[in-house]
Structures are given as structure tokens and as C-alpha cells.
Design a protein around this motif. Structure first.
Motif, mmCIF file in Angstrom:
data_model
loop_
_atom_site.group_PDB
_atom_site.id
_atom_site.type_symbol
_atom_site.label_atom_id
_atom_site.label_comp_id
_atom_site.label_asym_id
_atom_site.label_seq_id
_atom_site.Cartn_x
_atom_site.Cartn_y
_atom_site.Cartn_z
ATOM 1 N N SER A 80 3.387 -6.853 -14.089
ATOM 2 C CA SER A 80 2.769 -7.696 -13.071
ATOM 3 C C SER A 80 1.973 -8.840 -13.686
ATOM 4 C CB SER A 80 1.843 -6.847 -12.183
ATOM 5 O OG SER A 80 0.829 -6.227 -12.960
ATOM 6 N N LEU A 81 1.452 -8.635 -14.901
ATOM 7 C CA LEU A 81 0.656 -9.682 -15.541
ATOM 8 C C LEU A 81 1.499 -10.648 -16.375
ATOM 9 C CD1 LEU A 81 -2.464 -7.671 -16.809
ATOM 10 C CD2 LEU A 81 -2.355 -9.259 -14.898
ATOM 11 N N ALA A 133 1.293 -14.499 -15.522
ATOM 12 C CA ALA A 133 -0.012 -15.080 -15.852
ATOM 13 C C ALA A 133 -0.201 -15.192 -17.360
ATOM 14 C CB ALA A 133 -1.130 -14.236 -15.233
ATOM 15 N N LEU A 134 0.232 -14.165 -18.103
ATOM 16 C CA LEU A 134 0.102 -14.219 -19.562
ATOM 17 C C LEU A 134 1.007 -15.306 -20.154
ATOM 18 C CD1 LEU A 134 0.016 -10.384 -20.358
ATOM 19 C CD2 LEU A 134 -1.899 -11.988 -20.340
ATOM 20 N N ASP A 190 7.930 -11.426 -12.662
ATOM 21 C CA ASP A 190 7.441 -10.056 -12.476
ATOM 22 C C ASP A 190 8.483 -9.153 -11.832
ATOM 23 O OD1 ASP A 190 7.486 -11.182 -9.999
ATOM 24 O OD2 ASP A 190 5.407 -10.720 -9.476
ATOM 25 N N GLN A 234 -5.394 -10.433 -13.201
ATOM 26 C CA GLN A 234 -4.299 -11.412 -13.086
ATOM 27 C C GLN A 234 -4.814 -12.747 -12.550
ATOM 28 O OE1 GLN A 234 -0.986 -10.101 -10.724
ATOM 29 N NE2 GLN A 234 0.021 -12.106 -10.736
ATOM 30 N N ILE A 279 -4.164 -4.342 -19.673
ATOM 31 C CA ILE A 279 -3.166 -5.403 -19.689
ATOM 32 C C ILE A 279 -1.817 -4.863 -20.147
ATOM 33 C CG2 ILE A 279 -2.515 -7.565 -20.842
ATOM 34 C CD1 ILE A 279 -5.464 -8.345 -20.821
ATOM 35 N N LYS A 312 -0.244 -2.835 -17.277
ATOM 36 C CA LYS A 312 0.220 -3.687 -16.171
ATOM 37 C C LYS A 312 0.981 -4.904 -16.695
ATOM 38 C CE LYS A 312 -3.474 -2.578 -12.896
ATOM 39 N NZ LYS A 312 -2.636 -2.280 -11.741
ATOM 40 N N SER A 313 1.698 -4.727 -17.778
ATOM 41 C CA SER A 313 2.358 -5.869 -18.417
ATOM 42 C C SER A 313 3.377 -6.536 -17.497
ATOM 43 C CB SER A 313 3.046 -5.405 -19.705
ATOM 44 O OG SER A 313 3.995 -4.395 -19.417
ATOM 45 N N VAL A 339 -6.880 -14.530 -15.240
ATOM 46 C CA VAL A 339 -6.060 -15.105 -16.310
ATOM 47 C C VAL A 339 -5.386 -16.391 -15.829
ATOM 48 C CG1 VAL A 339 -4.033 -14.719 -17.761
ATOM 49 C CG2 VAL A 339 -5.727 -12.903 -17.469
ATOM 50 N N GLU A 340 -4.898 -16.404 -14.584
ATOM 51 C CA GLU A 340 -4.289 -17.619 -14.036
ATOM 52 C C GLU A 340 -5.294 -18.771 -13.993
ATOM 53 O OE1 GLU A 340 -2.823 -16.498 -10.247
ATOM 54 O OE2 GLU A 340 -1.084 -15.393 -11.024
#
Length: 892
Positions: free
Chosen positions: A852-853, A856-857, A624, A812, A846, A849-850, A815-816
């Protein structure tokens, strides 16, 4: 920031003895650590405990619960293998060449120099003196080299460097029992073993094996008339200090063959003379002499399996032999390498043979009946220079000075393919998008592309004249490949599709050691020892579009994952952060004091006052972009917060004192007129101890800078990479490739806590069928087990409603949790429904906030990809069975 050590790759074996416990767990030393390989599940882990120096000897209890690990400083760790925790520690006063648990697990025999020591084995109890010395035998005239226990744990057979083997009796009598000597060998005893009768399990013979390739078989003829009745050596409950025997008085016994005795605890015990042979009273005779006929090679490793009555031997020329005893019938005689075999051992059933070669870092498990490999692992011959994570974080590729590229599976810790086409050191690696293509750059003047499906080199990129490549990069589309040189200071650009050389970028006045493409556009950043960082427009062919000057040599350069920041390290120990669009210096981190630590044996100044080499040679942003990892010529890896420019944490990569640069303060007592005592090599018998020091030093000088201190490797970090998922990171160090992963242990870190937010409130909401409220409460509490429990508690029909009620700031964490569930939970369709609804409902959030995510993604993508591969493999393996069942049903 909660990372912990997980595994060590790149060096499966470096010397010492290997063990196989519980018939399927292979235990091997790796430097100052211990690796445990499950041969059934094909997985390997490295224990987190570290010894002070390289391990010399390991021993495991018969039940496989406890492990004894002894290093070169004679310091011993008593480890619980199941918990992976160190229970006790002890330091022996003499060098330990052999150690072995008794068959009942109550005693430990330790060969400490010339002394044979019998210790009581510690257990789980917390004791002030966990190790209790029971007996010490001082009969040997030289160092003891091998040990073996009798099946009843009453006798120890010890082979020595004085060319003899001795039979020691652990039972005390009224007079001293002199050990029986097995004489006749003309070289050092490598192994001495008890042979047993398969029907009665009683000792019927003894085998002694010497370094010159001779094996002697010994048998007994009759008992000595003069007989002393000893007391029992131990009781399973708690052996203590042995007491004296009862003498020769046999009156008052109802049965002359059953004797009453007192054990170590003073309790009455009986000794059946038919069940326990008095081996020290037997008259042993040499029955047979056999020779392996491998001269001039020396016998360096051996083992014996009592149940099969077989012996396996390994030689200094890489040949091993398997022999059926006592007839000395050769079953196999094969060569596994050209280097010395340093360990050879049977498993419990005797169907697998384990071999280790310290010089090559090779570890093999071979099934001799089917003549097939169960395990075949080999580490890099020299230090690892570079590494790269695959896009899905499941694979790690490593390149080293031994001209080889190895690809490892992170989850299992195994290398599944090795590429050896390069003719010089591999300096840079890069995974292409899609996981199936790997690029490598080498000092041999080539850049090669490797197919990870067919395991072959399908394309080679060259230059008109020979160059030495030290850096490598590829754009996001995978169409353009760039490589920086060490000698001509140029950057070469090729087309991936055609393999043609497109352009040569000139302008640097020093070696181009850093090369990276922007994640968002086609801008190429390069760093050089000419004290500049340059930006290039590769596709338009405009050359250098921006130059960032520095006051010192620039060692490496990296882009932030969003492409809006550029970080580079310089020779003065600073990390500079640039805005690549405005061309402005944003801020600087002074890291010289953070990375400082560790003093070389040849340093004249202390570590605090020394300024040489205190700089970062490798950098890596987190997934991130919030923090950055930095490593270099030090034992530390530093983690910095990018926004606040503060040091978050320092990781010390090793505590191994066998490496140079680990100690901060040197002991002045070790300093002599000729230099440090550790650098004076006055031992001429190195060939018996694993790696030959003279040969190792010669190889060290063949590679300039690899081992400058007379063969002592210097601790350093050459490459750092964070996994795209952000859950782990890897460091290429002198010790190997260290894998650090996110700590899964419980840490209370709530997101939005108030007085009414408790685990009880979450459980109450689940009981009242308020699943949406329960999910939100668990996300606010941020406890992993509660979040997963609430996710599973939602019915499939309510998933869209619950997913729409989750606030954006908790996406986030949700998703984790879904990614973790997908790896371990059997409800695959249910979790995939969750993922689908989240993407439908929160798709715009999503995308916004790509950054920071992204970690997790990536974790979710990794879990889905792995699940897809497993299902595909299962379906392919069952395809024939399904066709057969369908055809059988049609026929009926």
C-alpha cells in the motif's frame, strides 16, 4: 481515482500555423489541441480544451492573453492562455484560411472564404453576444489566403487565391471606398505584408509573395486630390458599430491638418493627418520584382518582420530562405528536411525563426544570428505502439511504426534522444532497474539494449534465423531477457551479460503477444492467441509449469505488483484474474459493454449493436494493485476496482471528429450512393493545405490496419502504463501519448473526521506550539495545504518526537506530503531529516505495508533522485569556479 489530462507527447506538431507570443512562448496546434512551449524554461504543456476537429488556424492577441483557435469545421474557441480556460465560442459560416488580431488588440480580421470579416475582440466580460461583427468586405473573387494589419489598426492587407492583394480601409466615409488592388502575380498569394519606416513607424511599402516564388515590392508616389475625411476605426475602450464620416466640409477648423471626428461610441475624437497616412488615397506603384529561384518547388510559408525589414520563406522541398529587404539580400538559404515547410514565423525580436513540417511532425526554433537551434522537436511519423516508464517515473520511452525510439522527460514534455537503429516497427519497450538502460524489441528480429548515459546501442540480441518480436520482458535482477515472436510462436531467452542465447521456450501455437516476469520470483507468464496463458520456470529450465486455458484468444497478460495475481484480457472483451500459485480463476470482469462506443464510417451497424473489436488489448495494474486500467480498440480507457470488479471511471481519450470511431451515431444526411461523404475525396488542391492527402493515403496503405478507412485514422489505445509513483499514467493512442496526472485541486476527503476537527483547531494547536497534535489533526483532516503547513511548523529538534507520535495508518499520507514538499520546498535538509526519522521509527511498519505504501515511497524516491541530480549538476558546473576561488585565496 482523481486523474486529469496533463500533457500530450509524441506529436509536437501536425499542421496549421505556429505563433510566438511574448517573445518566448511558442504556440502550436496538435490535432484538435493547442501546445504552449516556454522556450526559456524549456517546458511544454498542452491546453486541456479540445476542438471538435483538427485545428486549422490559430491567432494570439498582441499581449499574449487571448488565443483564437479555429478548426476544420469553422468552430472557434476564444481561450484565455493564462487561465487555460475557454471564454467564448463561435462558428463561422465559411472555411477560415487566416485570422489575425489588430495591433491594438481591439479587432480581429477573419478570412472566411471570399469574405473579409472584422470582428470586435471579446474580453473578460460575460456577454450574450461576445463576438460583434463590425464590417464585412466582399470584394475578393476567390478565397482569401493571408492577412496583415497596418500599425495603426486602420487598414488590412489581404492576399487572395485570385492572384491579387487588396488594401482595405476600415474607416467609413460618405461614399464607398474601393480597395486598392495589387496586381501582377501569376500564382496564389501566400503572404502580403506592410513595410514601415524604422524612424516614423509609418507604412512606406507593401510586399506581396506568391506561391511561384515571386516577391513584389510596392511603394506610393503621391496623394489623390479627391479627399474624403473618414472617422476613426476604433477607440481602445470599446469599439462598436462605425458611423459615417463628416464629409468634405473643412470650414470651422482652427487647424486644417487636425480634424474633429466621432469614433464608434459617438464621442469626439481628432485625427492628425500627419500621424495617419490615408493609405487608400495613395497612388501605389510596383517598384521591384524579385524571385527566389527554387522552381519546381512551391513557396508554402512566409513571414515578414517589420522592425528588421526581413522576410523568411519556406518551400515544398524543405528549403527555407532569410532575406534582407528591400534590397533582396539572401542571408541564409538552408534545408531542414525533404518535406514541405508548412509554417514559418518570426518571434517579436526577430532573432528566432520557427519552422514546422506537418508531414514529419517537426517543429524547429532556430537563431539565425548564431546559427544554432533553440528548440528541435519531432514526433513519431506513425502511431506509437508501446511505451515504458523509467523506475523513477521521470522518463517515458516510446516506440512506433516509424522504427524509432524516443525518450521524453515527463516534467518538461521534451524528447531528448532518438534511437533509429531498428529497421522495422518497434513493438515493445522495457526499462531496466537503475534508469540507465532501455530494452526494445522490433519486427526486424532484434532485441537491443540502449545506454541512456552515452546514448548508444551497446548490445544487440539476435536469433539463428530471422524472427519478428512482439513482446519483451526482463527479470528483476536484469540478468535474463525474454522476447516473444509473431511468426514462430516461440519465446527466446538471452543472458544480459554475455548476450548469448540461453534457451528457446516452445509450446504456444499462436503469436506470443504478452510476456511478463513475476515481481517476486523468476516465473515468466506468457499469453498467446492460442487461447492459453502459460507460466514458465526460466532458470530451472523445466519449460511450462502451468497452463491456464481460455475460450478465446488471449491478447495480453500482466502481474499484480505483489506477484499474487495475474490478469489477462481475451478477444471476447473479458478480463480474467488468476491465482498464479493455486492455478485457479479468481473472478472475471465482463468489459465489452464498458469499452463499447464509437462507430466507424464504414460500419453498417450502430455502435450499440456492433460487436466487432470490442476487447481490451492492453492492461496495467496500479502501483498498489487496487485497480487496473484497460484500453483497446475504442475511444475509452476503463478503470476497474480489482477487489469489487466494478467500473470506477471511463476516460474518453479524445473528442476529435477528424478521427474515425469517435462518433457514436452517424448522420444519415452524409450518406451517399458512393458511401459516406467524409470518405469521398474530391479536392485536388490538397498540396496547399499542409499534409498532402494523396501521399498520406498511400502511406496509410503501406501499413496494413493503420488507417483502414481511406486515410482516416481510427482512434484506439495500443499501450497503457502507470508510473511507479502512482501519480500519473500514460496511454499510447492514435492522438499521441496522453499523460494523465493526479489532480492537485482541492478535494475534501477527510480520513478521520469529527465535529471538533476544523482548520481553526489545527491553527490553534500550531499557535500553542502543540506541533505533534497539529500534525495529527491535519492528517485526519487530510487537507494538503494544512499538512504541509504543520510539517514546516515543526522545529528540527522536535522531528523525532513528532514522527514517533504519528499513527501507522497516516504514514502514507505523510510520505506523500513530504515527497511533494521535497520537489518544491527550499528546506531540503529539513525534509530529508523528516524522511530519515520516519524510516528509523516506522521501518518495520513500512516493510509490512510495502504494497500500500509503494506509490508514496516511489514518489519520495523520485523527488530525492531528482534533487540529487540537480545538486550534482550544480556542483559540477561550479567546480571550476570553486577551484579558482580557492587558488586565488591561497595566492593572497
Amino acid at each position: 481515482m482523481n486523474y486529469r489530462f496533463q500533457n500530450l507527447l509524441g506529436a509536437p506538431y501536425r499542421g496549421g500555423n505556429a505563433l510566438v507570443v511574448n517573445n518566448s512562448l511558442l504556440i502550436s496546434p496538435i490535432g484538435n489541441r493547442v501546445a504552449v512551449t516556454d522556450l526559456i524554461k524549456s517546458e511544454t504543456i498542452t491546453l486541456p480544451s479540445q476542438s471538435s476537429t483538427n485545428l486549422r488556424r490559430i491567432a494570439a492577441s498582441p499581449d499574449g492573453v487571448f488565443l483564437l483557435a479555429i478548426d476544420e469545421n469553422n468552430r472557434c474557441l476564444f481561450i484565455n492562455l493564462l487561465r487555460r480556460a475557454v471564454l467564448h465560442r463561435i462558428t463561422f459560416k465559411h472555411p477560415v484560411a487566416a485570422a489575425k488580431f489588430s495591433p491594438d488588440g481591439q479587432l480581429i480580421a477573419v478570412a472566411a472564404g471570399k469574405l473579409l470579416q472584422i470582428w470586435r475582440s471579446p474580453g473578460f466580460r460575460i456577454e450574450f453576444f461576445p463576438f460583434e461583427l463590425i464590417r464585412t468586405f466582399t470584394d475578393c473573387n476567390d478565397r482569401i489566403t493571408s492577412l496583415d494589419w497596418s500599425p495603426d489598426s486602420g487598414y488590412v492587407l489581404a492576399g487572395s487565391k485570385d492572384l491579387t492583394a487588396r488594401l482595405f480601409c476600415l474607416k467609413k466615409s460618405t461614399k464607398y471606398i474601393k480597395p486598392f488592388l495589387f496586381l501582377g502575380h501569376r500564382d496564389v498569394i501566400v503572404g502580403a505584408f506592410f513595410g514601415t519606416d524604422k524612424k516614423t513607424n509609418k507604412v512606406c511599402r507593401v510586399y506581396t509573395i506568391s506561391r511561384d516564388g515571386a516577391i513584389f515590392s510596392w511603394g506610393y508616389s503621391e496623394m489623390d486630390g479627391n479627399f474624403d475625411e473618414p472617422s476613426l476605426a476604433s477607440e481602445p475602450e470599446s469599439p462598436g458599430t462605425p458611423e459615417q464620416g463628416q464629409g468634405n466640409n473643412r470650414e470651422g477648423d482652427s487647424d486644417s491638418r487636425v480634424k474633429k471626428r466621432k469614433n464608434f461610441d459617438g464621442k469626439d475624437a481628432t485625427l492628425d493627418l500627419d500621424d495617419r497616412f490615408q493609405l487608400h488615397r495613395l497612388k501605389w506603384e510596383l517598384i521591384k520584382k524579385d524571385f527566389f529561384m527554387q522552381a519546381p518547388a512551391k513557396l508554402t510559408a512566409c513571414d515578414y518582420h517589420r522592425g528588421l525589414d526581413m522576410a523568411v520563406v519556406g518551400f515544398s522541398n524543405g528549403i527555407f530562405g532569410l532575406y534582407q529587404m528591400p534590397d533582396f539580400v539572401c542571408i541564409h538559404l538552408l534545408s531542414i528536411s525533404r518535406e514541405k515547410i508548412t509554417t514559418a514565423v518570426f518571434n517579436d525580436l526577430g532573432n528566432w525563426l520557427t519552422f514546422g513540417c506537418a508531414r514529419l511532425g517537426q517543429l524547429l526554433v532556430w537563431e539565425w544570428k548564431s546559427e544554432s537551434y533553440i528548440l528541435k522537436q519531432q514526433g513519431h511519423y506513425f502511431d506509437v505502439n508501446c511505451l515504458a516508464y523509467s523506475p523513477d517515473s521521470q522518463l517515458v520511452a516510446t516506440g512506433a511504426d516509424d522504427n524509432k525510439i524516443k525518450v521524453w522527460t515527463v516534467s518538461s514534455g521534451f524528447c531528448f534522444v532518438t534511437f533509429s537503429e531498428h529497421t522495422n516497427a518497434v513493438t515493445a519497450l522495457h526499462f531496466m532497474p537503475g534508469n540507465h538502460c532501455l530494452l526494445s524489441a522490433s519486427l526486424d528480429g532484434t532485441v537491443r539494449a540502449w545506454d541512456l548515459l552515452r546514448y548508444r546501442n551497446f548490445k544487440t540480441f539476435t536469433t539463428p534465423t530471422s524472427k519478428q518480436f512482439v513482446s519483451l520482458a526482463a527479470d528483476q535482477s536484469g540478468e535474463v531477457i525474454c522476447a516473444g515472436t509473431l511468426d514462430s510462436f516461440e519465446i527466446f531467452v538471452w543472458s544480459m551479460k554475455t548476450g548469448r542465447l540461453l534457451d528457446i521456450l516452445s509450446g504456444h501455437e499462436g503469436p506470443v503477444h504478452g510476456l511478463v516476469f513475476s515481481p517476486t520470483n523468476a516465473t515468466l507468464a506468457s499469453s498467446s492467441w492460442d487461447k492459453t496463458v502459460r507460466l514458465w520456470d526460466v532458470f530451472d529450465g523445466k519449460g511450462a509449469v502451468e497452463t491456464f486455458p481460455h475460450t478465446h484468444d488471449v491478447l495480453t497478460v500482466v502481474y499484480r505488483p505483489d506477484g499474487k495475481q495475474l490478469a489477462c484480457s481475451t478477444l471476447d472483451g473479458h478480463i480474467h484474474f488468476w491465482d498464479p500459485f493455486e492455478g485457479l480463476l479468481m473472478y472475471t470482469i465482463e468489459g465489452r459493454r464498458d469499452i463499447a462506443g464509437g462507430r466507424l464510417m464504414t460500419d453498417r451497424r450502430s455502435a450499440a449493436n456492433s460487436t466487432s473489436g470490442k476487447c481490451f488489448t492492453t492492461l496495467c495494474y496500479s502501483a498498489d494493485g487496487s485497480y487496473i486500467l484497460a484500453g483497446g480498440n475504442s475511444k475509452y480507457i476503463c478503470m476497474y476496482d480489482v477487489a469489487d470488479q466494478v467500473l470506477l471511471r471511463r476516460f474518453q481519450i479524445t473528442h476529435n471528429l477528424s478521427l474515425d470511431g469517435v462518433l457514436d451515431v452517424l448522420n444519415s444526411k452524409n450518406m451517399t450512393e458512393s458511401g459516406p461523404l467524409n470518405l469521398i475525396d474530391d479536392d485536388n488542391s490538397d498540396t496547399e493545405e499542409g499534409v498532402d492527402k494523396q501521399v498520406r493515403n498511400k502511406l496509410a496503405y503501406d501499413l496494413p490496419g493503420s488507417m483502414p478507412n481511406h486515410g482516416r485514422a481510427v482512434i484506439r489505445t495500443k499501450c497503457l502504463r502507470i508510473a511507479p509513483t502512482g501519480r500519473s499514467w500514460a496511454a499510447a493512442t492514435t492522438e499521441g501519448v496522453l499523460i494523465y496526472s493526479m489532480d492537485e485541486s482541492f478535494i475534501f476527503d477527510p480520513t478521520d473526521l469529527d465535529i471538533d476537527l476544523t482548520p481553526e483547531a489545527v491553527d490553534a494547536a500550531l499557535k500553542e506550539n502543540q506541533t505533534s497534535r497539529a500534525v495529527i489533526l491535519s492528517l485526519r483532516l487530510n487537507e494538503d495545504s494544512l499538512i504541509k503547513k504543520c510539517i514546516i511548523g515543526v522545529s528540527p529538534a522536535d522531528i523525532p518526537a513528532v514522527a514517533s507520535s504519528v499513527p501507522v495508518k497516516y504514514i502514507q499520507r505523510l510520505v506523500e506530503a513530504l515527497a511533494s514538499l521535497l520537489e518544491n520546498c527550499p528546506h531540503m535538509e529539513f525534509i530529508l531529516r523528516w524522511c530519515q526519522e520516519l524510516c528509523k521509527i516506522h521501518g518495520n511498519s513500512i516493510q509490512q505495508k510495502s504494497r500500500s505504501l509503494l506509490p508514496a515511497l516511489k514518489s519520495l524516491q523520485k523527488a530525492i533522485t531528482r534533487l540529487h541530480q540537480d545538486l550534482a549538476d550544480t556542483c559540477n558546473s561550479n567546480e571550476y569556479m570553486l577551484r579558482y576561488l580557492c587558488s586565488a585565496s591561497d595566492a593572497k
